[in-house]
Each structure stands twice: as structure tokens, then as C-alpha cells.
Write a protein that holds these residues in place. Sequence first.
Motif, PDB file in Angstrom:
ATOM      1  N   TYR A  46       0.956  -1.251   0.223  1.00 25.15           N
ATOM      2  CA  TYR A  46       0.209  -0.250  -0.390  1.00 25.15           C
ATOM      3  C   TYR A  46       0.808   1.163  -0.201  1.00 25.15           C
ATOM      4  CZ  TYR A  46      -3.030   3.812   1.286  1.00 25.15           C
ATOM      5  OH  TYR A  46      -3.632   4.837   2.069  1.00 25.15           O
ATOM      6  N   SER A  47       1.949   1.002   0.693  1.00 19.74           N
ATOM      7  CA  SER A  47       2.508   2.617   0.878  1.00 19.74           C
ATOM      8  C   SER A  47       3.703   3.009   0.261  1.00 19.74           C
ATOM      9  CB  SER A  47       2.852   2.253   2.685  1.00 19.74           C
ATOM     10  OG  SER A  47       3.919   1.837   3.374  1.00 19.74           O
ATOM     11  N   GLY A  48       4.366   2.206  -0.637  1.00 20.61           N
ATOM     12  CA  GLY A  48       5.230   2.584  -1.418  1.00 20.61           C
ATOM     13  C   GLY A  48       6.193   2.035  -0.241  1.00 20.61           C
ATOM     14  N   GLN A  49       6.708   1.357   0.197  1.00 22.31           N
ATOM     15  CA  GLN A  49       7.655   1.056   1.497  1.00 22.31           C
ATOM     16  C   GLN A  49       9.088   0.918   0.736  1.00 22.31           C
ATOM     17  OE1 GLN A  49       7.236  -2.479   3.730  1.00 22.31           O
ATOM     18  NE2 GLN A  49       5.518  -1.474   4.688  1.00 22.31           N
ATOM     19  N   PHE A  50       9.233   0.473  -0.804  1.00 19.24           N
ATOM     20  CA  PHE A  50      10.411   0.911  -1.445  1.00 19.24           C
ATOM     21  C   PHE A  50      10.805   1.481  -2.059  1.00 19.24           C
ATOM     22  CE2 PHE A  50      12.895   0.329  -5.232  1.00 19.24           C
ATOM     23  CZ  PHE A  50      14.228  -0.066  -4.723  1.00 19.24           C
ATOM     24  N   ALA A  51       9.816   2.693  -2.382  1.00 21.58           N
ATOM     25  CA  ALA A  51       9.958   4.235  -3.090  1.00 21.58           C
ATOM     26  C   ALA A  51      10.229   4.793  -2.182  1.00 21.58           C
ATOM     27  CB  ALA A  51       8.714   4.265  -4.000  1.00 21.58           C
ATOM     28  N   ARG A  52      10.071   4.304  -0.470  1.00 19.56           N
ATOM     29  CA  ARG A  52      10.259   5.085   0.278  1.00 19.56           C
ATOM     30  C   ARG A  52      11.945   5.509   0.826  1.00 19.56           C
ATOM     31  NH1 ARG A  52       6.657   5.083   5.061  1.00 19.56           N
ATOM     32  NH2 ARG A  52       6.603   2.772   4.237  1.00 19.56           N
ATOM     33  N   TYR A  53      11.885   3.926   0.922  1.00 18.88           N
ATOM     34  CA  TYR A  53      13.668   3.281   1.404  1.00 18.88           C
ATOM     35  C   TYR A  53      14.007   4.121  -0.373  1.00 18.88           C
ATOM     36  CZ  TYR A  53      17.209   0.988   2.147  1.00 18.88           C
ATOM     37  OH  TYR A  53      18.302   0.626   2.670  1.00 18.88           O
TER      38      TYR A  53
END
Lengths: 308, 308, 601, 601
Positions: C545-552
Motif C-alpha cells: 500500500y504505502s510504497g515501502q520500496f519507493a520510500r526506502y
Amino acid sequence: MSTTIAPPTTVPASAAPAQLSKETYKGRIHPDWCPGCGDFSVVAALQAALFELGLPPHQILVVSGIGCSSNLPGYMNTYGLHTLHGRAVAVATGAKLGNHELKVICTGGDGDGYGIGCNHFVHAMRRNVDLTYIVMDNQIYGLTTGQVSPTSVKGMKTKSTPHGSVENPINPIPLAIVGGATYVARAFSGKQKHMVEIFKGAILHKGFALVDVFSPCVTYNKDNTYQWFNPRVKILEEQGHDPSDFHRAIDRGSQWGDEIPIGLFWRRTDLPTLEDLEPVLHDGHGPLAWRKLGLSNEQAQALIEELL
Amino acid sequence: MSTTIAPPTTVPASAAPAQLSKETYKGRIHPDWCPGCGDFSVVAALQAALFELGLPPHQILVVSGIGCSSNLPGYMNTYGLHTLHGRAVAVATGAKLGNHELKVICTGGDGDGYGIGCNHFVHAMRRNVDLTYIVMDNQIYGLTTGQVSPTSVKGMKTKSTPHGSVENPINPIPLAIVGGATYVARAFSGKQKHMVEIFKGAILHKGFALVDVFSPCVTYNKDNTYQWFNPRVKILEEQGHDPSDFHRAIDRGSQWGDEIPIGLFWRRTDLPTLEDLEPVLHDGHGPLAWRKLGLSNEQAQALIEELL
Amino acid sequence: MATVDFAVGIGGENGQGIASAGDILARIFAGRGLNLNAYNAYQSIIRGGHTFLTVRASDGPVRSMGDKIDVFIPLNQDTMDRHLHLLRAGACALYDREKIKPGVAAAGVQLCPMPMKELAKGNKLAANTAALGATLQLLGIAAEPLEAAVTRQFKKKGDAAVAENIAIARAGYDYAAQNFKAFPWQAPRRPKPLGVITGNQAIAMGGAAAGVKFYAAYPMSPSTGVLMWMAGHARKLGIMVRQVEDEIGVMNMVIGAACTGCRAMCATSGGGFALMAEAIGMAGMIETPVVCIDVQRAGPATGVPTKTEQGDLWQVLGAGQGDYPRLVVAPANQLDLFQTIPELFNLCDKYQCPGLVLSDLLISEGTASVDPGELDCNVPIERGELILPDGNGAAADPSSGYNNRAYLRFKNTASGISPRAVPGVPGHIFVAATDEHDEDGTLISDEFTNPHTRRMMVEKRARKMQGALAELAPPKLVGPENAAVTLVGWGSTQGVIREAVEKLAGEEGIVAAQLSIKWLVPLHVAEISRILACSRTVIIVENNYSGQFARYLRSETGFEAHGHIRKYDGEPFMPHHIVEAVKAQLAGQTRLSVPVHEVNA
Amino acid sequence: MATVDFAVGIGGENGQGIASAGDILARIFAGRGLNLNAYNAYQSIIRGGHTFLTVRASDGPVRSMGDKIDVFIPLNQDTMDRHLHLLRAGACALYDREKIKPGVAAAGVQLCPMPMKELAKGNKLAANTAALGATLQLLGIAAEPLEAAVTRQFKKKGDAAVAENIAIARAGYDYAAQNFKAFPWQAPRRPKPLGVITGNQAIAMGGAAAGVKFYAAYPMSPSTGVLMWMAGHARKLGIMVRQVEDEIGVMNMVIGAACTGCRAMCATSGGGFALMAEAIGMAGMIETPVVCIDVQRAGPATGVPTKTEQGDLWQVLGAGQGDYPRLVVAPANQLDLFQTIPELFNLCDKYQCPGLVLSDLLISEGTASVDPGELDCNVPIERGELILPDGNGAAADPSSGYNNRAYLRFKNTASGISPRAVPGVPGHIFVAATDEHDEDGTLISDEFTNPHTRRMMVEKRARKMQGALAELAPPKLVGPENAAVTLVGWGSTQGVIREAVEKLAGEEGIVAAQLSIKWLVPLHVAEISRILACSRTVIIVENNYSGQFARYLRSETGFEAHGHIRKYDGEPFMPHHIVEAVKAQLAGQTRLSVPVHEVNA
Ligand SMILES: Cc1ncc(C[n+]2csc(CCOP(=O)(O)OP(=O)(O)O)c2C)c(N)n1
Ligand SMILES: Cc1ncc(C[n+]2csc(CCOP(=O)(O)OP(=O)(O)O)c2C)c(N)n1
Ligand code: SF4
Ligand code: SF4
Ligand SMILES: [Mg+2]
Ligand SMILES: [Mg+2]
């Protein structure tokens, strides 16, 4: 067969629907257990016990962990908490202390309660929290499709022990007796009427009540089946067992093989519950959960004084 | 006083320094326990026991959790693992299985072992892993400066129970007897010679050995002091206790008050250890830890066949 | 290039034998040398529920379950109702004509009602076997391999069961020949038979190849397959396999075994991983190599135990309090899992730290074909500066390390790596402590205030990751740098992204490039930044949902993607989800696409 | 503006009564209306070790332990050796002339040897009391408040102990009058006496004010003070306080209590928090408000239990598998802790999610003065859409929610917030499940494949955070937008950064601004980005190795700071550490400063 465990006591008047029937306790969802699963009998017995005790559904909270058996609250028409694997007893303790006027019943599996959840189990027992804990003990991990459990007998072949388990099982009955539970019983899915009485006794008991139920997993445990248990289980109440005899209770609880006792092994009523001993519950303001929040001016002033 | 628990058996020849002395087992660091802490006696007794058994230091691994008592490995001249609070028994089990030729001794406190670590404790006992588990039971959380522990007696005032604890304590002795430990004993820091014998017996015992040691916390437990224990402790070996008598073992283990037994409550030698039952340890290739890694061509081929 | 690419979809309730039907098909297709991918969408109950298994095969590469179903086998009405509308012209639906009513199918779909009761000779559970027979007929495959596969599948149940099922399969085969129209194409064949492997098997085999001697687990879907494999092979391979009381015990036992010198491993899913986090920090602190696989499922909490997600990245990145070095890797598929485990063990041994693998239900429970030649079990084994008693430690002076002759187990070196003896080695006695310690293992918190030692030890441990980064293969852009769009993914989405890239080129004329990031910690910041800086439009594809990789990725590189394609409904991406989202994003319609999974709820 | 700003430093072994001497001084200074800050650098052992307590006071604001010591009281040789070199002209060192040898002090330092044995009349533990007497003399404070404070401190030990200690304090006071030179300034006095409070007390009092009825904990430094306070006040305030078997039990019990409608809270440190992570995810999934405080200490693993760090940010951000809404807040100081807890409870009740607080040893165990008027215990209490039986739930139709009349506990609303009944309310029966569920609580994983419901519920829960963000105060820049440097911090470093800003302006002529970020999840991305975009040089200050906040800030905003000041040696920042680092960075010498803690190791 006469297996009355304890006389039903009066239950407080309540805002229950005018007419309680057995149906009242049934949940909206039909259990999705495998046909023949022992847990059907357990949920039915629990519904019957609650009905017979006349407890209004909204004053009951059924708390479970995760496992086939732990799906049980979803099939009841009572409040329910379907928590994490192994954590039911801890959550239930919190809930009971939060609102000690609720009847809190904990349900789950052998893996859930005696495996991952064993620490909470041991400590809840010694605290003598007023909970009824029903373990659907199928001696296997059902939901994860058939691995060894802490109650699987030594030598049992499972998906995780293809050559047979090399570990000695836990026997929950003597463990609970020594661990401080004050009502320690066993039931069998094949003996539903007896189970209802055991459940009623456990629910009425003030203190920590363990009911270990042989609830066969027809899909993954091909060793401990109905057929296997049927000739072996012997009802303690029919044998004149004295549930205040500590050593006898341990001995009968340890029995395994051709004769396996079910019924009430051990009960003591002289030990206060944790709730009894906690003065904050007894100041006449009802359950903690519903009390007025915040501090009085006097309380606030006293706290500030301490800092000066 | 004659408290020989078991005759010292021969220990395998080893690459130990030519001359073992009591000093050999002392660590470089002087314990920073409070003067008078019971744990001084425990570490000294353990060093004496290992010396008397002639075990070479590099073949011993002492595993602890976190707590005052759990600092013990740092004061030994043996291999040591000072792990996480509550996890010593789990780590020790892994280490023992990784290298079953090591003598693995687990040490820690009552909070560490019977509180947060109780699940590992219960399951290690039923598995009968070949470990010696020494619990420095001061009935208090020492390192965190004096909170209630699972063995604090009911009513005890501590920093977290200023009005007295309302919980019934765990009694580790009957719990261990029922839980499946095969050597269950108690010692007292005030009786060091007796403790050495108990330790030697535990270390030589094949299987899970629990030694609960009353090791007074002179700083935070003002109830259960040397003075309190001294007149009360009675040595089982001097009373002709039979450690194969199950019920008697439970009864003596449950005794508390004017007379508190120490010594060996329970021992059985008929149950194989987990290591005995695991064939992979017995294929003649020595400890798992030192075996050649990787697969043979035949093994690899067989695995690939399965996929075709 | 693929000549024929087809998929069979079988759906029904748990307990209707869907998984085993899928296995049979997979074996047959792989036996013909076809590449394949199978994915089973199932429920967390033992009986009932809705299960839908897709087996896709082709003589070209197959990297996902694809977009279409050619043979549809609904074993109950529910499945028919949910999926029929997804069939396109040319597809066939095989079903029990007595029990199941078809709905309205798209034009050109061949409805194939079968008299299952008759064909299965009253065996209620064998409708799937009859349908398999019919399927092979439609695909133009001879009946013999089916017989072999049925034999293999039923041999545990005895000869009678084998004979019965062969007869039923044959009846289905023959019935289809007479009543239905075969596909205009035939299932192709390639010369070399392939094997079939699930990701969990690949993980376990990779561990065995790496020399794992200790495997512990607590069952948890979708990681349990690793335990099953290990338990089944333990005695043959000399591996100690333990089912433990809980995941805390698992990780602590694994660390205990690793401390003695074993290669030790465990696998779990998100909830179990959460319980292991504290101990993973311990492995970091006492510099002990262990490998742990988090096979992700849809969270939070119990979540959807049988559904896929890439939702544990931040949990893994944040596992345990404080800063400590660890390796985190997300392999792309089954073969990559197999190859990564031994590589990771070598790195963990060398850098003396925990190694964490992010897998997920999609690849761990999903099945792929595999060329046996690529499953090299004879992998290099490098153990770093390990000192064993029977090897490099044998000659040690037995009195060093005793008493005041301290052994510097945690020696402060330029690389941060310290020589590592294990218990049992003479002359190297030390205590490994989770409290901060000096080079010789002495607790600094006990002895005296020592901010300087503390700092030195934090930096020593951290330094190890510089060496590790230099050793890891940096990610490579597949496709042109000036592509219209660069699709970035991590872990299990690589296959479906690759297929989307091909579809974009082939069907939409859109040139796309793909950047797959496998090593997450340490991260190739410089290389990734360089590639992304050159890219025209960067879209990150991930299953959460939260774009965990994009944020990392942004936390480490500062790079903000131009768009995101996410899915968090429990089901994996299909190629067309990505294709359509890319089109919408290139058309400026949105920067965040959440494809809808096409099934009637 | 401050007229006088001074600090007393007392050092020695654990068990030498350092903490209680510090308490006495703090009470005396606060009683004079002075602002103060006290920090105790101690070890994780009960006796021995090296402890150094700094009490700083002023009639101006005091926000950290400061940079200098005016009165130095080494109770043993070790302390003398480690700290004497840090004294500057004008400072005094008070020590036992028989037991302790001074080293070489800087010019202008007054060495004050005292005949402790004689003054303390043989009471070995009372050297500190004599030194306190002398300290007051040097500071020009009358002896009476010392007598009052000594009485308070020793009254538990009986009248004889009180009398003895008063006499000893007096003897020290008089000895100093005759033998040492008082400071040229006097400790000032302000009209209104202040109180003293630790952060842990502030957390506990904040909880009590918020209406916490259930507090559970497992002891863990440096969070144990909250448990102590709660246990001590439980009966008076009607709070159920439980010490539980482990932190897993703690969080699960807290959730159980919260499910019944209690406000329930717990505090722990990093290792305990790691064990709670799975259950925090449960609170997210079943939408139950709970508050948990992670009082950070130096990690990883056991780490340095009595040393401070801000090393758990990523652990808290990644707590538990999967994505779910939570609130994360990092208060700046003791008063902020007190005020934040009730605010957080209101938000958690409203948004039905867990609230996580990041404190650390520095502020939780550190002491500050507090104006009693600011400790408003009469806080607003807002419980959101809670349905209690004795309130808004009393009139419910008792038969709704029974059987087929489902109560939509998890109703999909525009705000994401669903009305929330608790057990005991007639007519609202439901099951709260950690498996993904439909609006009425039915498990979707059990009943049928439902990607659409799954997606709906993920989005419903996530939506709640939009409302929460709008409600939270955005961070504000303190100082000019075009300052030469903008110092960004979070949590406990606010005070020391503020002092560094003042020092930069006052002593170095460098105009600095400060941006303090308190609400971490949800984060005010737009506001923060706007402020930082205008800033000339942004330096992030934090107490950890890897720049956990800098990386998080970047993950959410993409903003890359120009420089970093980090410390991870266990000790907190002092203002001059930051000042010097800023100067070095503005001079272009480095982009990463790691100040050295000045103490002889
Ligand atoms: C932390 C965690 N570990 C593992 C699991 C996976 N899991 C779910 S149910 C279960 C065991 C079920 O066995 P039992 O409690 O005996 O219940 P049964 O299904 O037999 O009724 C396990 C291991 C989980 N949900 N969470
Ligand atoms: C997960 C975790 N929780 C809490 C702590 C804090 N802690 C350290 S030692 C200890 C208890 C010590 O008591 P005990 O085990 O009885 O040892 P003793 O100090 O009495 O010898 C606790 C709670 C910790 N280190 N880790
Ligand atoms: S798997 Fe076993 S325990 Fe689970 S529902 Fe089926 S019969 Fe019951
Ligand atoms: S606090 Fe107690 S247990 Fe700890 S060292 Fe001191 S006396 Fe021993
Ligand atoms: Mg079970
Ligand atoms: Mg203790």
C-alpha cells in the motif's frame, strides 16, 4: 451418567434480549472447519453451556489466538477477540481486568496455548485470573496443515517429523495443577453432554479454569482419532474421583494409554482470584473500562505537591 | 555432611593447558556484583565443580541471559555467550545441538528464566536437552533495581508492588519435576560445598538438569536474606530423601516456611536426551559445527531427481 | 521467441484436489521441456473457500502467471461465476454438466460440459482427473505422460487408486476427443525436460547446498514449505531440523548453533519475523552469521495468511533497536532464491552479520520450471576469518585466551572484520555479549564510562558494510537508458515487470526499460542514482500500500519516482495491470495506479 | 535573560549516594525558583562503575546539561582523574583531602580539599553530604533549605539519620566558609518556587491525567521509572498496574484492556519494543487505541542500558509486518512528554489506532524544573466515536448485532473512522479479528477470495491518517528563514540545539534557525518541505550512528540535508559540540561531524 460439576448460580439481571434460546448463541457464520472436526462439538457445547447458565451474550467475551480452533469466536454470537497466535490468554487477562464484569472465555489450540503461548499460560495460572480457558487439543497444528505440536505423542509422524517426533509431549493437566490453575479438567468432543457440564463448572468457577478438550483433527491427525479415544476415555465423575486430592489428580492426569481419564481432575476454591486481590476493582465504581476519566482537582494537586 | 550426588566420571582427554587449577576457571574480570551478593558463591561453586570434574575450559560454554546473575559468564574462563534477557535456554539449546561435544551450562536469574524466559524453559525440559541450568533465584529483579519476580512471595513489597505482590509465585521445583526435567535440585549460596556437589551432579547428568539456587540479593530483597534462609534450609541428602520418589519430590519441592529443603529432589536416568534421539548427531562425523559443508554429488543428484 | 504460450486455470474449494491437479499438469508440461509458472490463489482454511490455480506454460520464457486462461476448469459453481467472464475468444471451459451452470461467456469461448459423474465412475473427488484428461486432449498432448503423472501422484494410495484414476483420466481424454474442438495449436515440446520447483524448495535446497547444518522453524504460512523440505531431507543430508516452541526460540536457537560454527538458517513470515527482531539485533551485536528468510504475506497482524504482499520491507529494515550491520536481499524468483542463499551465507560468514532474505508467497509457494543444469549444488563455500579447532585453530597455543591472556574476538580492524574462533577451539576463550563490549568482549557498561570505546565499536561493526557493498553485484538496467519509461521493482515482481516491458514494446510500441534491485542493504546508491538520473520516466512497481520500496529508495538516494504502480489486495500483479497503468501514467492520467484484480467478489 | 547560570557535577561509584545528592540540589535550586536540568551518566551495575551527575541551574532558561561545571565534587579518585581537566578558570573542586589526589587543574580553578572523615564524623557514605554543605556555601545559599532537603531525603531512615546528616551538611557548610573562596556571584533566586520532574514521571502523570486506567510493564531501563510511578500511585488514582511476564504479554494485555474501553498504556525500551511489534500491528488491524512509549537507550541488543541514544526510529517506523496506520511522536522534553500523552490518547481514541512515543534516556531519566502552573492535569478528554454501555450505547436495541443483524464495527466511512462499541454494550456484538475482515468483522480469508474487500479495508484504515495529519500542529521554524544555518532535530535534542543556536548567535555571530519535528507519523511533508526549501544550510542533529531521522525525512520529503551532526557514544550532546560542528561545517570542513565526548576514558 451424572456429571454435574457445580450447581448453576444466579447470573446478574441484564439487558439481554427478552428470550434467550440456544440459537441466540450461534454466530452468523457457519464454521468452515473440515466436516467431522472435533471443534464443532466444542462450539456447540460452549453455546449450550452459556445458554444453560443464562448468560446474556453481550456480557460474554470470547478471546482466541490463531489456529483452526481459534476461529471459534467467529461462530459465536457473543463479543469476540480473535487475536494473534499464542496471545489469547494475555489479551484475555487484560480484557478481564479492564472489565471484570465480563465473562471472559479464552479458546484456542494446543499449539496456540501450550506452544507459542505457554509463557502467558503459565503466568495466568499462577495469578489465578478468573478466566475459562478451553484448549481444543488435537495434538497437531491444524491450520498450518499438520505439523507436530507440544502435545503430539513421542514417535508421532507429522509433516515436520516425518520420522516420528523425538520430543516428550507436554501434559497440560499435571502442568496446570502444579502451575496454580484452580480448576483443571479435560473433555472429549465425542462426549458432548459431559463437556457441557465441564464447561459450566469452569465458567462458574472463580479463578483460572483450564479445560483441555480432546478435539480430533480428522484431516491431519490420523493417530488420535475419535475411534482411538472412544474406548479409552473414562469419565472421572463416574469413578468417584475426588478433585481435591492433589496427588491423585496428578496421577490421573498423567494417565495415558488404554485408559485416559476425562472430567474434573482438580479444583480448589480457597485461593482468591487476582481480581479479588486488586483493590482498585473494588471501590464501587464498576469496571475500569467505564469509569470517568481524568483526575480530580485534589488528586491533581497532590501529584503536583510531590514535585515541589 | 556427605552430599555426593554422583560419582565423577571420566572426562575425555583434551587440549587443555597442562595444569588445570581452580584459578584456571576464573575470568579476567572481577565480578562487579554488590559485596555480599549470593552470586559470588555461585560462580565460585561452578568454578570448583568444573575444576573437580577436570573439564578443560575451552570445551565448556556458559550461556546466560541478562540480569545481575547473567553477568556470570564474564567472570569465567570458559567460552561464554551473554545473550538476551530470557533467551539463554534457547540459545544454549542451539549451541548444544550445534556442537554436542561441548559442556553447555546455562546460567541466569529468576526473572530471566521463569519470567520472560519461561516458554523456552518449559520446552527445553520436556525435550530433555542435555543442559545444566543454574538459576540464581533471588526472588527479585536485581539489575533493574528491585521489582517483583515470578518467585517473589505473595505479599512481598518491591518497587513495582509497593503494597505487596498479589500474585502467587511460581515454584520452579515442582514445575520442573512435572515439566520433564530429569535432574531437579536446589542449592543455597550460604552452603557452597553442598552447591558444588549439586553442580557436579547436574553437570554429569545426561539430560536437562535444573539447579535453582537461593542466591540472596543483599541490595533489593530484604525479606529473603542469608539470615532468613540459614535456619530454614535443610539438606535433602542428609535426610535420606529418595530422588526417584515422584510424589515425595513434589511435596518436598513445594515445602516453604520454617523448613525449606535444598538438594536433589528428583532424578531419572531412564529417559534419553534429545541429542541421543537425533540420528544426525550419531553418524560418526563429530559435532555438526565442524563438519564439511556442502553436498556430495550423489546427494545433489538425488535432490535434482526429485524435481523431474 | 515463444511459439505457443497457454495457461490452464482450475478453481474450486480447498479439498477438491486442485493443488495436486496443478502438480500433475506442471510435471507434464515441464516434462515436455516447457517453461512454466504456477500460482495458487487459495484461502486460509482447510476445507471450503475458493481456490484458483493457474498453470501457464510456453516454449518461450515464462515469468509470471500471465494474463489469460486458455483452459478453464471450474470445479464448482462459484468458480464458474467468478471467472467465466475473464475468458477470451479461443478459450475453453471444462465443467461438470450436471452440477454447474455456465453463465454468459464471451464470443468464441468453447463451453465444454462433461458428464463427470459418469466419467468419474461415481468417485466424487475425481472430476478434476477427468478434466485433466480432457485438457491434455485439447492441448494435443498424448495421454501417456498423464498416466505417468497420475501414477506418481497416487502411488501412495495404492495400486487400485492409481488404476482408477488412470481410467478416469483416460475417459476424460476420450470424451473430449469426441465432443470438443481441440485448440488450433498444440502444446509445444522442447528437447530437454525441465524440473519443477517452488520457491520454498529452492530456499531449502539453496540452504542445503550452502552447507546448512541447523535449520529451525515454527510453522507459518507461506514459509512452512521450507520446514517441510528440511524435515523430509534432514536425515539424508545430515541436517539438524527442529520445530521450536515459537519464533523467538527459533532465532535464538539458530544463533546458538551459529555461534558454535554451524551454518544455521530459519524461515518465517512477517508475524514470526517481528518476534525474531530482537534476536536479529543480537546476531548483529555479537557478530554471528545467520540467515533468516521472511516469506511475506498480506499484513498487518494475521492479515491474509494465504495472500501475497511485499509489505515487510520496513519491518526488515527496522528490525531490532539500534543501528547494526546486516545484509538484506530480495531475490526475484525461484532460481534466484536457490542461488542467493549460498551467496548470502558466504557474505554473512565473511562479514559476521545476519543476512535477511525477503521472499513472498508469490515466489515461495509459486512453482516454476527449472533447468536442472542451473541448479548447481556444488557452490563455493567461503567462511571468512573463521577459526575452527580441526582446521586453522588446531595449532593454537592452548594457554592463550586463558585468564589474563585475552583473545581479541572483536578486534578493531580496518575492515571491521575480526578473526572469529568458536567454542571448542583451544586458546581462544572469549565471551560474546549483547552488551556493548571492548575488543576482548569485556562489557563496557559494567567497567567504566567509555564513550570512546563505544564509538569505536559502533564504527568497527558499521565499517563491515563498506566491504560488503563493494563485493555485491550492482543492479543493471535492462533496456535502453533513454526508454520512454523505466520500471523499477524489487523481489518477486521482476518476472511480471519483465513481461510487461515486453508487452509494452510488442503490443503498445512503448519502449520500456527495467531496473531490478536485489540487494537492499547495503544499497548501491551511486549506481542506482546514476541509472535513475538518466531515465526519462521512472515508475516503481510494488505489491504494497504505502510504497515501502519507493520510500526506502528515496531515503537512501533522494530519488523521487515519477509514478507508482501498487497493489495490496492480496493478489499478485498480472502483466496487463502494469501495461495499462504505464499507459495511463504516460498519458498523464495519474501518478499512482492501483490495478483492480479482475474477479467477481 | 539569565544573570547567573551554573552547574554542579558530582561523580563517583554507584552506591555513593550520587543520585540522592543530585535530588537534594535539584530541590534546593528549584525551590529558589531556578530553572534546572540534571543528567546522570551512570552504569548498568548496582555497585561500582562510574557515575557522573550534572545539575545545572539558572534564572534564565535551562534546556540541557550545558557545557561547563562550576562546582566539581569527585567522590573518588577515578572521577577526579576523568573530569578535572574539564574545569575552567573560576570553577571549584571539592574533594576528600585524605583519599583523593587532585591532578593538574587549569589556571584559576579553586582546589578545595576537605577533611571528609572529620566532617562526616566517620560516616563513610556522608562525604557527599558534607560536600553539598560546602557547595551551598560557595554558591551563597543559606543553609536552611539544605536542612529541609536533607530532612526530606533521610526521613525514611529515621530521626537519628536526619540529625546526623544535617550536622554533617552544616559542618561542610561551615568548613567552606572558613577555608574556601565563595563564587563572585550568588545563586540567584526568583519569586516563584518550581517543582522538579523526570521525564518518566511526566509520562506517568500525563497518562494519569489522560485517564489511563490500565498500565502494564515489564521492567526495562530506562523506562522503569514510569512503572515505579504508576505502582506507587495506582491505589490512590484507581489505576490497575501490572508487572507482566514479558513485553509480549504487556502489549497484549494492554490491547485487551483497551478493547474493553479502558485507556491503556505501557512503556519499555528498544528490546522490549521489538517484542511488542507484532501486537502493535494487531492494534492497528483491530483498530484499538493504545499508547506505548519506547524510551530509547543505546543499542543494538542489550547495548548500553544506561546510556542514551535516538536509535529506535526505524524500529518504530517498521514495527510489525504490513502497512497500518499509527501515530508516532517524539516529545522534546519533560513538560512536552506530560502534555503530549493526553493529546495522543485523544488522537488514538479518535483514530482508533496505536500511538507510539519516542522518548530516550536523556529526557526520561533526566530531571527538569517545572512550573506547577504548566502541569495542567485537567486536560480535555475526547474519546471519538466510542460507544459505552453507560453512555451513548445504553439506548441500543439489545437485539441488533445478534445473529444475522450484523453490527458494522469496521464500517467503511469517508473518514475511515467507524463507530466503536465495546464488549458489554447490548446490541453491538462483533468479533475483532487480526485476520483481514469485512465491515462486520467477518474474516475474508475464510469465506471467499475477496481482493476488493481487502483493498477497501486497507484503504479505509489508511484514510484515517489524513484526518489525523490535518489535526496535528505543523512544525514551526524558530528563527529567521534566511538564517546562515537551520538546525533540524527531533525529540530530546531540541533543548541542546536551542542552546547551541543561542550560543552561535551570542558567541560566534552566526545566525541560526531551528526546526524541531515532533510528529513523525503522520509527517507534515508539505510544511516541512516548504520550510527546508527556503533554508540556506540545513544540518540535522541526532543521537545515532546512521542518521535515522535524516534518512526518514528524505524518504518522505526527498530533502537532502547539507550536513549532519551525530553522536552515538552513549552520551548526550552538549551545546558546544553542536556549535563547533556547525562552525566546522559552515567553514566547509566536513558534512558529517561526530563530536568527541570530553572525558578521559
Ligand atoms: C507468530 C505466528 N507464528 C506462526 C503462525 C502460524 N500459525 C497459525 S495457526 C498455527 C498453529 C495452529 O495449531 P493449534 O494452535 O494447535 O490450532 P489448530 O489449528 O490445531 O486448531 C500456526 C503455527 C502465526 N499465525 N503467527
Ligand atoms: C527484553 C528485555 N526486557 C527487559 C530487560 C531489562 N532487564 C534486564 S535484567 C532484568 C531482570 C533481572 O532479574 P533476574 O533475571 O531475576 O536477574 P537478577 O538481576 O535478579 O540476577 C530485566 C527486566 C531487558 N534487558 N530485555
Ligand atoms: S484441519 Fe483439523 S483442526 Fe483444522 S478444521 Fe480440519 S479437522 Fe479441524
Ligand atoms: S543488586 Fe542484588 S543481585 Fe544484583 S549484584 Fe547487587 S546483590 Fe547481587
Ligand atoms: Mg492443534
Ligand atoms: Mg533475580
